[in-house]
Design a protein around this motif. Structure first.
Motif, short mmCIF file in Angstrom:
data_model
loop_
_atom_site.label_atom_id
_atom_site.label_comp_id
_atom_site.label_asym_id
_atom_site.label_seq_id
_atom_site.Cartn_x
_atom_site.Cartn_y
_atom_site.Cartn_z
N SER A 1 0.81 -1.22 0.00
CA SER A 1 0.00 0.00 0.00
C SER A 1 0.85 1.28 0.00
O SER A 1 0.36 2.33 -0.39
N LYS A 2 2.12 1.21 0.40
CA LYS A 2 2.99 2.39 0.40
C LYS A 2 4.09 2.28 -0.66
O LYS A 2 5.13 2.90 -0.55
N VAL A 3 3.83 1.46 -1.68
CA VAL A 3 4.77 1.29 -2.79
C VAL A 3 4.15 1.96 -4.02
O VAL A 3 3.01 1.68 -4.38
N GLU A 4 4.92 2.85 -4.64
CA GLU A 4 4.42 3.58 -5.80
C GLU A 4 4.92 3.00 -7.12
O GLU A 4 4.32 3.22 -8.16
N MET A 5 6.04 2.24 -7.07
CA MET A 5 6.63 1.75 -8.32
C MET A 5 7.30 0.41 -8.12
O MET A 5 8.01 0.22 -7.13
N VAL A 6 7.04 -0.51 -9.04
CA VAL A 6 7.74 -1.80 -9.08
C VAL A 6 8.17 -2.00 -10.52
O VAL A 6 7.34 -1.90 -11.44
N ASP A 7 9.46 -2.27 -10.74
CA ASP A 7 9.91 -2.53 -12.11
C ASP A 7 9.96 -4.05 -12.35
O ASP A 7 9.57 -4.84 -11.48
N SER A 8 10.44 -4.44 -13.53
CA SER A 8 10.44 -5.87 -13.86
C SER A 8 11.32 -6.67 -12.91
O SER A 8 11.02 -7.82 -12.58
N ALA A 9 12.42 -6.06 -12.45
CA ALA A 9 13.28 -6.76 -11.49
C ALA A 9 12.53 -6.96 -10.17
O ALA A 9 12.66 -8.01 -9.53
N GLY A 10 11.75 -5.96 -9.77
CA GLY A 10 10.95 -6.10 -8.55
C GLY A 10 9.94 -7.23 -8.68
O GLY A 10 9.75 -8.02 -7.74
N LEU A 11 9.31 -7.35 -9.85
CA LEU A 11 8.38 -8.45 -10.08
C LEU A 11 9.12 -9.78 -10.02
O LEU A 11 8.60 -10.77 -9.48
N GLY A 12 10.33 -9.79 -10.56
CA GLY A 12 11.14 -11.01 -10.49
C GLY A 12 11.47 -11.38 -9.05
O GLY A 12 11.48 -12.57 -8.69
N MET A 13 11.69 -10.38 -8.23
CA MET A 13 11.97 -10.66 -6.81
C MET A 13 10.75 -11.25 -6.13
O MET A 13 10.88 -12.12 -5.26
#
Length: 99
Positions: free
Chosen positions: A48-60
């Motif tokens: 809820s306090k995350v504004e951005m996730v990139d492809s590496a974040g999705l991989g994590m």
């Protein structure tokens, strides 16, 4: 990215703040080690306090899911909104992570 783990009897909530991007992979790996040390049944990632996730974040997130399956606990996400919710939906990762 910062995180705080709240564990109540094997059910943990990880509350993230900040963006989850490639530059956070060392911090995220530490999170996974921290989760390994806990006797979990279920863990929820509160985004809820995350504004951005990139492809590496999705991989994590996928690595965390694999760790959960290997160690016998369930992983879910909650609180995703805006860009983060869109990324989870576009990649169908939201289907893999129960809330």
């Amino acid at each position: 990215m910062e995180y705080r783990i709240e564990n109540t009897g094997g059910n943990a909530v990880v509350r993230f703040t900040g963006d989850i991007t490639f530059s956070e992979n060392v911090t995220f790996r530490q999170l996974l080690k921290d989760l390994d040390e806990q006797n979990l049944t279920k863990c929820i990632f509160d985004l809820s306090k995350v504004e951005m996730v990139d492809s590496a974040g999705l991989g994590m997130f996928l690595i965390a899911r694999e760790q959960a399956e290997t160690n016998g606990w369930k992983l879910g996400v909650t609180g995703a909104h805006g860009h983060v919710a869109s990324m989870l939906k576009l990649t169908k990762l939201s289907d893999l992570l129960e809330g």
